[in-house]
Design an enzyme around this catalytic site. Sequence first.
Site, PDB file in Angstrom:
ATOM      1  N   ASP A  84       4.915   6.207  -6.877  1.00 33.34           N
ATOM      2  CA  ASP A  84       4.192   6.311  -5.610  1.00 33.34           C
ATOM      3  C   ASP A  84       4.947   7.296  -4.722  1.00 33.34           C
ATOM      4  OD1 ASP A  84       3.233   3.943  -6.918  1.00 33.34           O
ATOM      5  OD2 ASP A  84       2.435   3.241  -5.003  1.00 33.34           O
ATOM      6  N   LYS A 148      -3.466   7.402  -2.041  1.00 31.60           N
ATOM      7  CA  LYS A 148      -3.046   6.125  -1.469  1.00 31.60           C
ATOM      8  C   LYS A 148      -2.938   6.259   0.048  1.00 31.60           C
ATOM      9  CE  LYS A 148       0.993   2.986  -1.623  1.00 31.60           C
ATOM     10  NZ  LYS A 148       2.277   2.729  -2.307  1.00 31.60           N
ATOM     11  N   LYS A 177      -6.022   3.928  -3.883  1.00 31.05           N
ATOM     12  CA  LYS A 177      -5.190   2.745  -3.680  1.00 31.05           C
ATOM     13  C   LYS A 177      -5.081   2.444  -2.186  1.00 31.05           C
ATOM     14  CE  LYS A 177      -0.520   0.838  -4.220  1.00 31.05           C
ATOM     15  NZ  LYS A 177       0.814   0.959  -4.850  1.00 31.05           N
TER      16      LYS A 177
END
Length: 217
Positions: A84, A148, A177
Site C-alpha cells: 500500500d 485507495k 479500496k
Amino acid sequence: MFDHSLLQPGLTDADLERGCLLARQYNVASVCIKPYAVRTAANLLAGTTVRASTTIGFPHGGHLTAVKVFESERAITDGASELDMVVNIGKVLSGEWNYVAEDVRAVVAVAHANGAKVKVIFENAYLKDEHKIELCKICGEVRADWVKTSTGYAETGATIEDLKLMRTHSPAHVQVKAAGGVRTYEKLLEVRAIGVSRVGATATKTILDEAKAKLGG
C-alpha cells in the site's frame, strides 16, 4: 474484502501478533502491518490464504522514489505480497504529474516483477476532485492494482462520494479500496455496492461478528 490494519503507532509486538492471529481466525484477505513486522506476519500467516501486506512511503508519501523502491523490494523479500503505497501528496498538489506517475510506476514495476500487487493511496482529505481523477487515470496507465482513498490518519477517510468518483474514473482493471470510516456491516455493504473490493479496517472483528449474526452464520 478485509485488509486487517495493524499500523497504529502504539501497537506493540504482542499486539501485532494478536492481530495476525485474529486475521487467521477470520480468514481475511490480508494483514497490513508495520514494515518492520512483515517477516513476523508472513510466518504467522504461513499455510493460510491470508496475505501479508505493508505500507510504502507511509503516511505522507514524501520519500524519494528510490527509497520507495527499496522499501518495496525489502517488504517483498520479507514476505509481503501486497503493498500500500502513498503518492507524493505535495507533488500531486503541485501538478507535477510526470513525477507522480513515475513514482507510482516504479513501485508497481518492482512489485509486479516479483508477483506482488500495489494499492495506491491518494489521501483524498488533501485533494480536490480534479487531483483524484488524474490519479485514477495515472493508476490505470501504470497498471496499479487498486486505488485507495486514504491512510486512515488524515482528517477524513473514505467517503461515499470519493468512492463513487474513484470507481467511475478508474478503468475496469483497477480495483478500489476504502480506508478509514468503514466500521459497521451496514457501511461495508454500502461501499461494496459501489464497487469497492477491499476495505482497510481496524474494526474487522466487530464488523464480521455483526455480519455473522445478521446472516445467521
